[in-house]
Each structure stands twice: as structure tokens, then as C-alpha cells.
Design a protein around this motif. Structure first.
Motif, short mmCIF file in Angstrom:
data_model
loop_
_atom_site.label_atom_id
_atom_site.label_comp_id
_atom_site.label_asym_id
_atom_site.label_seq_id
_atom_site.Cartn_x
_atom_site.Cartn_y
_atom_site.Cartn_z
N UNK A 1 0.86 -1.19 0.00
CA UNK A 1 0.00 0.00 0.00
C UNK A 1 0.89 1.24 0.00
N UNK A 2 0.65 2.19 -0.89
CA UNK A 2 1.46 3.41 -0.90
C UNK A 2 1.05 4.36 0.23
N UNK A 3 1.97 5.21 0.64
CA UNK A 3 1.63 6.25 1.61
C UNK A 3 0.55 7.14 1.02
N UNK A 4 -0.43 7.51 1.84
CA UNK A 4 -1.53 8.35 1.40
C UNK A 4 -2.77 7.57 1.00
N UNK A 5 -2.64 6.25 0.91
CA UNK A 5 -3.77 5.42 0.48
C UNK A 5 -4.63 5.00 1.68
N UNK A 6 -5.91 4.80 1.40
CA UNK A 6 -6.82 4.27 2.42
C UNK A 6 -6.53 2.79 2.63
N UNK A 7 -6.65 2.35 3.87
CA UNK A 7 -6.50 0.93 4.20
C UNK A 7 -7.70 0.48 5.01
N UNK A 8 -8.04 -0.78 4.86
CA UNK A 8 -9.14 -1.37 5.62
C UNK A 8 -8.59 -2.40 6.59
N UNK A 9 -9.30 -2.63 7.65
CA UNK A 9 -8.89 -3.63 8.62
C UNK A 9 -8.72 -4.97 7.90
N UNK A 10 -7.67 -5.69 8.23
CA UNK A 10 -7.30 -6.99 7.67
C UNK A 10 -6.78 -6.93 6.24
N UNK A 11 -6.64 -5.74 5.66
CA UNK A 11 -6.02 -5.60 4.34
C UNK A 11 -4.51 -5.76 4.50
N UNK A 12 -3.89 -6.59 3.68
CA UNK A 12 -2.44 -6.76 3.73
C UNK A 12 -1.76 -5.46 3.32
N UNK A 13 -0.81 -5.00 4.16
CA UNK A 13 -0.14 -3.73 3.87
C UNK A 13 1.33 -3.88 3.52
N UNK A 14 1.95 -5.00 3.94
CA UNK A 14 3.35 -5.21 3.61
C UNK A 14 3.69 -6.69 3.64
N UNK A 15 4.84 -7.03 3.05
CA UNK A 15 5.34 -8.40 3.08
C UNK A 15 6.66 -8.44 3.82
#
Length: 80
Positions: free
Chosen positions: A25-39
Motif C-alpha cells: 500500500x502506498x503512503x496516502x492510500x486508504x486501508x481497511x482492517x485486515x487488508x495486507x499492507x506489507x510483506x
């Protein structure tokens, strides 16, 4: 708006540091609970870390190739 730190959780006693492979996920993007954000690389396998909350990813506090320890701040998320 509140700013919440996402920290590296405890994944087990075998490893003390994990390599950040890439952000999903890029900085500035919306995220949702349980959405993978990094590896992360964990015991030779890829592990996706999910967001613990809904919000906007304000900043990424580590870069690919960095070694991350339990409790280290990974990102800052803005929540309403």
C-alpha cells in the motif's frame, strides 16, 4: 483525526528480526482492517502483515530491505 502507530507484532521466539520485502500500500492510500499492507520474510517464507484498523496510511517508517524487530513502528495511520 488521530494518528495511530502500527508496530511489528510478536511472531514467535525463533526469530528476533524480519526483513521487510515490500509495501503493498502506498503512503496516502486508504486501508481497511485486515487488508495486507506489507510483506516480510519470516523463516524463509513470505508473510503478509494485515492492517489492524481502517484509516489512511500517512507514512511508512521502514523501507524494503530493512530488518524489523518486534515492537518497531512500521507505519502511521490516520483514523477518524
Amino acid at each position: 483525526m488521530r494518528k495511530i502507530e502500527i508496530k511489528m507484532p510478536f511472531l514467535g521466539p525463533e526469530e528476533t528480526a524480519y526483513e521487510l520485502v515490500r509495501w503493498l500500500v502506498p503512503a496516502g492510500a486508504a486501508v481497511e482492517i485486515d487488508q495486507d499492507i506489507l510483506e516480510l520474510m519470516v523463516d524463509g517464507a513470505l508473510f503478509q502483515l494485515p492492517s489492524p484498523l481502517d484509516g489512511v496510511l500517512l507514512s511508512r517508517e521502514a523501507e524494503p530491505g530493512d530488518w524489523i524487530e518486534t515492537g518497531q513502528v512500521l507505519a502511521i495511520v490516520a483514523v477518524e
